[in-house]
Write a protein that holds these residues in place. Structure first.
Motif, short mmCIF file in Angstrom:
data_model
loop_
_atom_site.label_atom_id
_atom_site.label_comp_id
_atom_site.label_asym_id
_atom_site.label_seq_id
_atom_site.Cartn_x
_atom_site.Cartn_y
_atom_site.Cartn_z
N SER A 55 0.83 -1.20 0.00
CA SER A 55 0.00 0.00 0.00
C SER A 55 0.87 1.25 0.00
CB SER A 55 -0.92 0.01 1.22
OG SER A 55 -0.15 -0.03 2.40
N TYR A 56 1.96 1.19 0.72
CA TYR A 56 2.84 2.34 0.81
C TYR A 56 3.48 2.61 -0.55
CZ TYR A 56 6.14 5.57 2.85
OH TYR A 56 6.85 6.69 3.15
N SER A 59 0.75 3.91 -3.01
CA SER A 59 0.35 5.26 -2.68
C SER A 59 1.36 6.28 -3.23
CB SER A 59 0.22 5.36 -1.17
OG SER A 59 0.09 6.68 -0.78
N TYR A 85 -5.06 4.64 -0.67
CA TYR A 85 -4.11 3.58 -0.32
C TYR A 85 -3.45 3.82 1.03
CZ TYR A 85 -4.53 0.84 -4.52
OH TYR A 85 -5.01 0.02 -5.50
N LYS A 86 -3.45 5.08 1.46
CA LYS A 86 -2.89 5.36 2.79
C LYS A 86 -3.69 4.64 3.88
CE LYS A 86 0.19 8.98 2.27
NZ LYS A 86 0.00 10.04 1.29
N LYS A 87 -4.99 4.39 3.56
CA LYS A 87 -5.84 3.73 4.57
C LYS A 87 -5.94 2.21 4.34
CE LYS A 87 -8.67 7.24 3.58
NZ LYS A 87 -9.94 7.65 3.03
#
Ligand code: ADP
Ligand code: MG
Length: 846
Positions: A55-56, A59, A85-87
């Motif tokens: 995700s990181y 993002s 994507y941060k969540k």
């Protein structure tokens, strides 16, 4: 693997490979597509990539879109997604799935837009498609469809299909052609059920009559799918096994069950076996087909039918037809290999290979096609590695002079030894010496089975450096091993009048200071040590050679840290962890490899036996009688302390049991990694000096320990170890002239692990053992880590394609001999550029 996009790849002269903006965008899209696919394949677990979580990475990556090529609205959509994507880590699986689908859609739109300069609504698309359909009919004479055309331009591919295909990473027609079948159904062995005979490999086309699935009663990670199939002549049971957590989950089984629903027509290929229910097929290839005659319908395909991995919503037949419909475009594929090379190596052209991999006429054309494609995969990798080495060699390094006079340090050292070198040792020493006199830095890997005598070679190399006026460093992964090397050196060095020092984590502060000073002013010639050597305060006067023992225990960065302490010192790395040559070439293809393939004379092969719990007394009797003959014993355990969960014995327990009870009349000592360094030293010293009879130890003794008097090694719970590790451990005995034993104790539960252990009984050859381990467990396991640095191959298998790898390696050398940086072969050059991108080695070049 999830990886970042690397824009700074350069292979010297990047101008010859044009990179337009739109190509930037396409490769940006693709890298992201790949990352998404990996995540989906792993069941939305937010997979850990090399540096970041999925995700990181996504993002950040979404914000790095080459933005000039993107419409305003799309670019804000990307920003929105980046925020989402941060969540990601707090989302449910369903939410994760949804956001990935959205991302894929956005990417797909970006792609269409990029291709046409505008976004196409569905009305436009129809017009375009019908136009393309027309174009397709003419496309044999014109070339409106090409390898670089989007798949959506193919007749019959609507936006939905195109999107589904893009979720497999398939965007361009070229991608379809590069999407190799995962298997083949061989209709040349088509049989009706009544004609099937036990022991035959057959293909049956039949209808599913019953389908059920259940978890294996014995193994929670295994589930079983049972089909009963029927054709006009009879019926038969078919069983498929699914192993692993994901594949034995209820959801996965349900999806399989609905795939093979009652009434579906399947083609089943496999070996006929006799079971208590009559003839049956165990774990065959099962392929759903539209109708019993489906393979006949598709006249363009021969009798060997390709099977592809598919995504939901695309049927196998449809996908096959799609690929077949564009296969004529393989004629556009250009060959990076010249004709005479193909003829010399007896390989088909790239065009033919790509055509036949999707549409083989017979097993022979298929095998040839595969061979050609595998060859190119290996060739590109080998070219990359060799090129990287060439670039490395461009740097200048200390030229060490070889004195052959009889009073040179090396000759004097060799004359002190109580034995003469084996032929293999002589050969390897020559190889190293001829490297060292060159101006380019040596990068050599010395592979030699345990006990083959690598230390002598290492010392000779160190002395060569010293006698030419340089300093040399000898690095080992453990303190135990470093101090053993130091002692070995100390035995001989007084006669050679050299300054040698030992630096480890437990060197006292005051001593450490002296050592560092002596290194800077150049009075210390040889330094032996552990990781302590590459720490910052360590500075050399003139470092000319680095020798790394048991190199697989170090990371490349650690090794480089030490190398960077000199200008460009020579490097000799050594390993006894036998890795199969295919893995060695793939991982260390940029190193020259020397092989110590001969053991010093006079060693009797180690007698290896499997010991089940009831044979314990036999083992103890043997140990007793060996000690009475004056020998010493190792007892090895996988654990230091007791673990309730694993039901394994621990070193501490066994030590107490042996020292107070079974062998209370002998001296038993304990060694493990959590002891203080001085304690460890003392225990090893005692064992070396024969003050103790039995050493109970964890695997800290795995590397390097050299006590020739030890004649028995008892390994408890031996099925807990990998074969390569067992082989290493076993190498601690059999170092003297007397007969030695290795007893592999195991709980006798699992048939497969018994079979694995039997390999140890039958072979004493580290390379053979690791070759077999490779087959049992796959390359990732053999290397002990999934992120082993092995590239992903589309088709090539390191276990099966060893001969092709050798061929490719030789050809890579040939090519570079006549064209060192591929100035005359722009096609190979640009293919390699891609390869370097995959390997992430681009920016290390400068
Ligand atoms: P490894 O390759 O496992 O590091 P070592 O260098 O520890 O092996 O050597 C194993 C043993 O063999 C040592 O005791 C060493 O002194 C001895 N040895 C090495 N070369 C020879 C030789 N040519 N003849 C006899 N013994 C040798
Ligand atoms: Mg060694």
């Amino acid at each position: 693997m999830v990886e970042g996009h690397n824009k700074d790849i350069s292979i010297n002269d990047s101008k010859s490979i044009p990179d337009s903006k739109s190509n930037d965008l396409v490769s940006w899209i693709r890298s992201l597509q790949q990352a998404l696919t990996v995540e989906v394949d792993h069941g939305f677990i937010n997979i850990q990539g090399r540096t970041n979580k999925f995700s990181y990475f996504v993002s950040g990556y979404l914000l790095s879109c080459p933005s000039t090529a993107v419409k305003q609205s799309d670019s804000s959509k990307l920003k929105e997604l980046a925020l989402d994507y941060k969540k990601y880590s707090t989302m449910s699986t369903d939410e994760r799935r949804r956001i990935i689908v959205q991302t894929r859609q956005t990417l797909h739109n970006l792609y269409i837009y990029q291709e046409n300069g505008e976004k196409i609504d569905s009305k436009n698309l129809k017009i375009r498609l019908s136009h393309d359909a027309f174009a397709h009919k003419r496309s044999l004479s014109t070339d409106s469809l090409g390898l670089g055309t989007s798949i959506s331009a193919i007749k019959g591919v609507g936006p939905k299909q195109a999107e589904r295909l893009s979720s497999l990473g398939l965007i361009l027609i070229r991608d379809l052609i590069n999407y190799f079948p995962r298997d083949y159904v061989d209709y040349t062995s088509l049989k009706t059920i009544d004609k099937c005979q036990v022991g035959q490999n057959v293909t049956i086309v039949a209808k599913v009559r019953r389908c059920s699935s259940f978890k294996s009663p014995k193994n929670p990670n295994l589930s079983i799918l049972e089909l009963f199939i029927k054709d006009k002549t009879g019926g038969m049971k078919v069983t498929r096994f699914f192993a692993g957590r994901r594949k034995s989950s209820i959801a996965y089984l349900k999806s399989q069950q609905s795939l093979y629903a009652v009434g579906a027509t399947v083609a089943v290929s496999g070996l006929v076996k006799e079971s208590k229910y009559g003839k049956s097929l165990n774990d065959p290839l099962i392929e759903i087909i539209d109708s019993p005659n489906s393979y006949l319908k598709s006249k363009s395909i021969g009798q060997i039918f390709p099977v592809y991995s598919l995504t939901e919503g695309i049927t196998a037949d449809k996908f096959r037809d799609l690929v077949q419909s564009i296969l004529f475009l393989t004629s556009e594929i250009k060959d990076p290999l010249p004709k005479d090379t193909l003829i010399r190596l007896d390989l088909p052209s790239k065009k033919e290979a790509f055509f036949h991999i999707h549409n083989p006429e017979n097993p022979k054309t298929l095998a040839n096609a595969r061979r050609r494609i595998v060859f190119e995969e290996f060739l590109l990798l080998q070219l990359s590695l060799l090129l990287r080495r060439e670039l490395h060699k461009k740097r200048h390094s200390p030229q060490l002079s070889i004195e052959v006079s009889s009073n040179s340090l090396v000759r004097r050292f060799l004359s002190i030894l109580p034995f003469s070198l084996t032929d293999a040792q002589k050969r390897v020493l020559k190889e190293i010496e001829s490297d060292i006199v060159k101006a380019e830095p040596m990068s050599r890997l010395l592979q030699g089975d345990v006990g083959s005598g690598k230390t002598v070679i290492a010392i000779s190399a160190l002395l060569t450096a010293v006698q030419s006026g340089w300093q040399a460093a000898f690095m080992a992964p453990t303190e135990v091993l470093a101090s053993q090397h130091y002692q070995t050196l100390s035995k001989w060095i007084p006669q050679l009048e050299l300054n040698v020092d030992l630096l480890t984590g437990s060197t006292p502060k005051s001593r450490r200071k002296e050592i560092l000073t002596d290194l800077v002013n150049g009075s210390t010639k040889i330094i032996v040590g552990t990781h302590a050597l590459f720490e910052d305060p360590v500075v050399f006067d003139r470092l000319g050679l680095v020798v790394v023992d048991e190199q697989h225990r170090f990371g490349v960065t650690q090794r480089n840290k030490l190398l960077n302490k000199g200008l460009q010192p020579h490097l000799l790395t050594m390993t006894a962890t036998p890795i199969p040559r295919t893995l060695a070439l793939t991982l260390h293809g940029d190193l020259d490899v020397s092989q110590l393939d001969e053991l010093p004379p006079g060693r009797t092969p180690i007698n290896t036996q499997l010991i089940s719990p009831k044979d314990k007394n036999y083992a103890y009797d043997l140990i007793r009688s060996e000690i009475n003959k004056g020998h010493q014993i190792y007892v090895v355990l996988p654990l230091i302390e007791e673990s309730k969960k694993l039901e394994l014995s621990s070193a501490v327990d066994v030590y107490h049991q042996l020292s107070t009870d079974i062998f209370s009349d002998f001296t038993v000592e304990l060694l493990h990694g959590r002891m203080k360094s001085v304690e460890k030293q003392e225990v090893i010293r005692n064992f070396l000096d024969k003050k103790s009879d039995i050493l109970v130890s964890t695997t800290v003794i795995e590397v390097g320990i050299d006590v020739p008097n030890a004649s028995v090694m008892l390994i408890e719970d031996s099925d807990r170890f990998g074969l390569a590790q067992l082989h290493q451990l076993r190498g601690r005995v059999g170092r003297g002239a007397s007969k030695s034993y290795c007893l592999l104790s195991h709980q006798n539960k699992n048939k497969l692990s018994r079979q694995r252990l039997e390999v140890m009984v039958n072979s004493n050859d580290g390379f053979e053992i690791s070759e077999i381990d490779l087959r049992f467990r796959g390359p990732g396991q053999v290397l002990g880590t999934r992120q082993s640095g092995l590239p992903d191959f589309a088709l090539a298998s390191l276990a099966d394609d060893a001969d092709v790898l050798e061929l490719a390696r030789n050809e890579a050398r040939n090519i570079l001999d006549s064209d060192p940086i591929l100035t005359n072969n722009s096609m190979l050059r640009s293919l390699i550029k891609e390869q370097w991108e995959k390997l992430k080695i681009g920016n290390k070049l400068n």
